[in-house]
Design a protein around this motif. Structure first.
Motif, PDB file in Angstrom:
ATOM      1  N   VAL A  97       0.858  -1.039  -0.003  1.00  0.00           N
ATOM      2  CA  VAL A  97       0.047  -0.072  -0.105  1.00  0.00           C
ATOM      3  C   VAL A  97       0.716   1.287   0.039  1.00  0.00           C
ATOM      4  O   VAL A  97       1.754   1.177   0.895  1.00  0.00           O
ATOM      5  N   ASP A  98       0.433   2.053  -0.934  1.00  0.00           N
ATOM      6  CA  ASP A  98       1.516   3.454  -0.981  1.00  0.00           C
ATOM      7  C   ASP A  98       0.497   4.446  -1.314  1.00  0.00           C
ATOM      8  O   ASP A  98      -0.725   4.411  -1.694  1.00  0.00           O
ATOM      9  N   ASP A  99       0.862   5.770  -1.102  1.00  0.00           N
ATOM     10  CA  ASP A  99      -0.110   6.841  -1.310  1.00  0.00           C
ATOM     11  C   ASP A  99      -0.074   7.451  -2.820  1.00  0.00           C
ATOM     12  O   ASP A  99      -1.074   7.487  -3.360  1.00  0.00           O
ATOM     13  N   VAL A 100       1.147   7.550  -3.587  1.00  0.00           N
ATOM     14  CA  VAL A 100       1.098   7.845  -4.793  1.00  0.00           C
ATOM     15  C   VAL A 100       2.153   7.204  -5.454  1.00  0.00           C
ATOM     16  O   VAL A 100       3.078   6.924  -5.054  1.00  0.00           O
ATOM     17  N   ILE A 101       1.784   6.479  -6.676  1.00  0.00           N
ATOM     18  CA  ILE A 101       2.784   5.884  -7.616  1.00  0.00           C
ATOM     19  C   ILE A 101       3.081   7.220  -8.728  1.00  0.00           C
ATOM     20  O   ILE A 101       2.139   7.454  -9.356  1.00  0.00           O
ATOM     21  N   TYR A 102       4.220   7.009  -9.220  1.00  0.00           N
ATOM     22  CA  TYR A 102       4.791   7.918  -9.935  1.00  0.00           C
ATOM     23  C   TYR A 102       5.601   7.275 -11.012  1.00  0.00           C
ATOM     24  O   TYR A 102       5.202   6.561 -11.981  1.00  0.00           O
ATOM     25  N   LYS A 103       7.164   7.204 -10.984  1.00  0.00           N
ATOM     26  CA  LYS A 103       7.776   6.702 -11.738  1.00  0.00           C
ATOM     27  C   LYS A 103       7.978   5.123 -11.780  1.00  0.00           C
ATOM     28  O   LYS A 103       8.335   4.058 -12.603  1.00  0.00           O
ATOM     29  N   GLY A 104       7.588   4.543 -10.534  1.00  0.00           N
ATOM     30  CA  GLY A 104       7.722   2.996 -10.406  1.00  0.00           C
ATOM     31  C   GLY A 104       8.630   2.686  -9.403  1.00  0.00           C
ATOM     32  O   GLY A 104       8.786   1.374  -9.117  1.00  0.00           O
ATOM     33  N   ARG A 105       9.737   3.523  -9.190  1.00  0.00           N
ATOM     34  CA  ARG A 105      11.128   3.224  -8.521  1.00  0.00           C
ATOM     35  C   ARG A 105      10.731   2.654  -7.101  1.00  0.00           C
ATOM     36  O   ARG A 105      11.450   1.740  -6.493  1.00  0.00           O
ATOM     37  N   THR A 106       9.796   3.469  -6.442  1.00  0.00           N
ATOM     38  CA  THR A 106       9.497   2.928  -5.068  1.00  0.00           C
ATOM     39  C   THR A 106       8.996   1.782  -5.003  1.00  0.00           C
ATOM     40  O   THR A 106       9.509   0.945  -4.304  1.00  0.00           O
ATOM     41  N   GLU A 127       8.338   4.969 -15.349  1.00  0.00           N
ATOM     42  CA  GLU A 127       9.705   4.375 -15.969  1.00  0.00           C
ATOM     43  C   GLU A 127      10.124   2.988 -15.973  1.00  0.00           C
ATOM     44  O   GLU A 127      10.804   2.705 -16.464  1.00  0.00           O
ATOM     45  N   LEU A 128       9.032   2.192 -15.067  1.00  0.00           N
ATOM     46  CA  LEU A 128       9.259   0.922 -15.001  1.00  0.00           C
ATOM     47  C   LEU A 128       7.918   0.257 -15.415  1.00  0.00           C
ATOM     48  O   LEU A 128       6.902   0.741 -15.293  1.00  0.00           O
ATOM     49  N   PRO A 129       7.925  -1.182 -15.787  1.00  0.00           N
ATOM     50  CA  PRO A 129       6.680  -1.645 -16.072  1.00  0.00           C
ATOM     51  C   PRO A 129       6.061  -2.223 -14.891  1.00  0.00           C
ATOM     52  O   PRO A 129       5.809  -3.505 -14.641  1.00  0.00           O
ATOM     53  N   ILE A 130       5.288  -1.387 -14.183  1.00  0.00           N
ATOM     54  CA  ILE A 130       4.819  -1.668 -12.596  1.00  0.00           C
ATOM     55  C   ILE A 130       3.396  -0.852 -12.920  1.00  0.00           C
ATOM     56  O   ILE A 130       3.433   0.386 -13.221  1.00  0.00           O
ATOM     57  N   HIS A 131       2.432  -1.674 -12.658  1.00  0.00           N
ATOM     58  CA  HIS A 131       1.074  -0.931 -12.829  1.00  0.00           C
ATOM     59  C   HIS A 131       0.159  -1.400 -11.385  1.00  0.00           C
ATOM     60  O   HIS A 131       0.136  -2.792 -11.074  1.00  0.00           O
ATOM     61  N   PRO A 132      -0.411  -0.616 -10.729  1.00  0.00           N
ATOM     62  CA  PRO A 132      -1.195  -0.995  -9.560  1.00  0.00           C
ATOM     63  C   PRO A 132      -2.417  -1.946 -10.006  1.00  0.00           C
ATOM     64  O   PRO A 132      -2.899  -1.684 -10.881  1.00  0.00           O
ATOM     65  N   ASP A 133      -2.628  -2.751  -9.042  1.00  0.00           N
ATOM     66  CA  ASP A 133      -3.734  -3.662  -9.204  1.00  0.00           C
ATOM     67  C   ASP A 133      -5.218  -3.078  -8.605  1.00  0.00           C
ATOM     68  O   ASP A 133      -6.229  -3.165  -9.286  1.00  0.00           O
ATOM     69  N   PHE A 134      -5.068  -2.020  -7.458  1.00  0.00           N
ATOM     70  CA  PHE A 134      -6.076  -1.296  -7.131  1.00  0.00           C
ATOM     71  C   PHE A 134      -5.868   0.257  -6.795  1.00  0.00           C
ATOM     72  O   PHE A 134      -4.560   0.464  -6.556  1.00  0.00           O
ATOM     73  N   ILE A 135      -6.484   0.999  -7.685  1.00  0.00           N
ATOM     74  CA  ILE A 135      -6.165   2.447  -7.626  1.00  0.00           C
ATOM     75  C   ILE A 135      -7.286   3.381  -7.262  1.00  0.00           C
ATOM     76  O   ILE A 135      -8.531   3.151  -7.688  1.00  0.00           O
ATOM     77  N   GLY A 136      -7.076   4.260  -6.310  1.00  0.00           N
ATOM     78  CA  GLY A 136      -8.274   5.126  -5.630  1.00  0.00           C
ATOM     79  C   GLY A 136      -8.532   6.081  -6.894  1.00  0.00           C
ATOM     80  O   GLY A 136      -9.612   6.514  -7.252  1.00  0.00           O
ATOM     81  N   LYS A 137      -7.469   6.907  -7.479  1.00  0.00           N
ATOM     82  CA  LYS A 137      -7.711   7.907  -8.393  1.00  0.00           C
ATOM     83  C   LYS A 137      -6.680   8.018  -9.463  1.00  0.00           C
ATOM     84  O   LYS A 137      -5.340   8.104  -9.129  1.00  0.00           O
TER      85      LYS A 137
END
Length: 181
Positions: free
Chosen positions: A102-111, A140-150
């Motif tokens: 669980v994270d607050d914001v996804i941006y580039k995917g590095r976190t 910047e990386l092939p990462i996509h969330p499974d559950f997105i709030g907004k």
């Protein structure tokens, strides 16, 4: 130049969004006895606890919550400057579990890439999924969330600020734009 602040989500909208994400996690997880939530420091941790409380209210099951600090797993520490690490607290084995990061914001995917590396040090989960309050794009990386709030399309120079009551004294999501006078 000045900063324009635009409220994206109010406290009530965040509550509704987390309730929806909790329902989606329940639907996708199947057997909830194997579900664990791992919040990323800093704001992902209270969001994970909120999701766990909504899951408990909906399904009457207490989902274990851990806190994951990924500071030393990052590949961009030199760009961020030295940071004081938080504390990882995972009081359960992740082996065979259905882990939702669980994270607050996804941006580039590095976190999230760093979080995936960190999780491997604590066991081998059956599956790892990702829940985020805000997806602002620009991966910047092939990462996509499974559950997105907004989903919030942003310009690279804009900032998304998430405020969580436990950390900031209020719940809100704001977009900060630099504007010319």
């Amino acid at each position: 130049m000045s900063i324009q602040v635009i409220e994206i989500l109010s406290a009530e909208e965040i509550r509704r969004t987390l309730t929806r994400i909790a329902s989606q996690i329940i639907e996708k997880s199947g057997d909830l006895s194997h579900l664990v939530l791992l919040g990323l420091r800093t704001r992902g941790v209270p969001l994970a606890h909120e999701l766990a409380s909504y899951i408990q209210a909906l399904e009457n099951i207490q989902v274990p919550v851990g806190a994951l600090d990924i500071t030393f797993y990052r590949d961009d520490l030199q760009d961020l400057g030295m940071r004081t690490p938080g504390k990882t607290e995972i009081p359960f084995d992740l082996t065979g579990k259905n882990v939702v990061i669980v994270d607050d914001v996804i941006y580039k995917g590095r976190t999230i890439r760093a979080a995936l590396n960190a999780v491997n040090d604590y066991g081998r989960p059956r599956v790892i999924r990702l829940a985020v309050l805000v997806d602002r794009g620009h991966r910047e990386l092939p990462i996509h969330p499974d559950f997105i709030g907004k989903t919030l399309p942003t310009a690279a120079e804009e900032q998304v600020k998430v405020y969580v009551n436990n950390v900031d004294g209020r719940d809100a999501v704001e977009l900060l734009k630099t504007v010319d006078p």
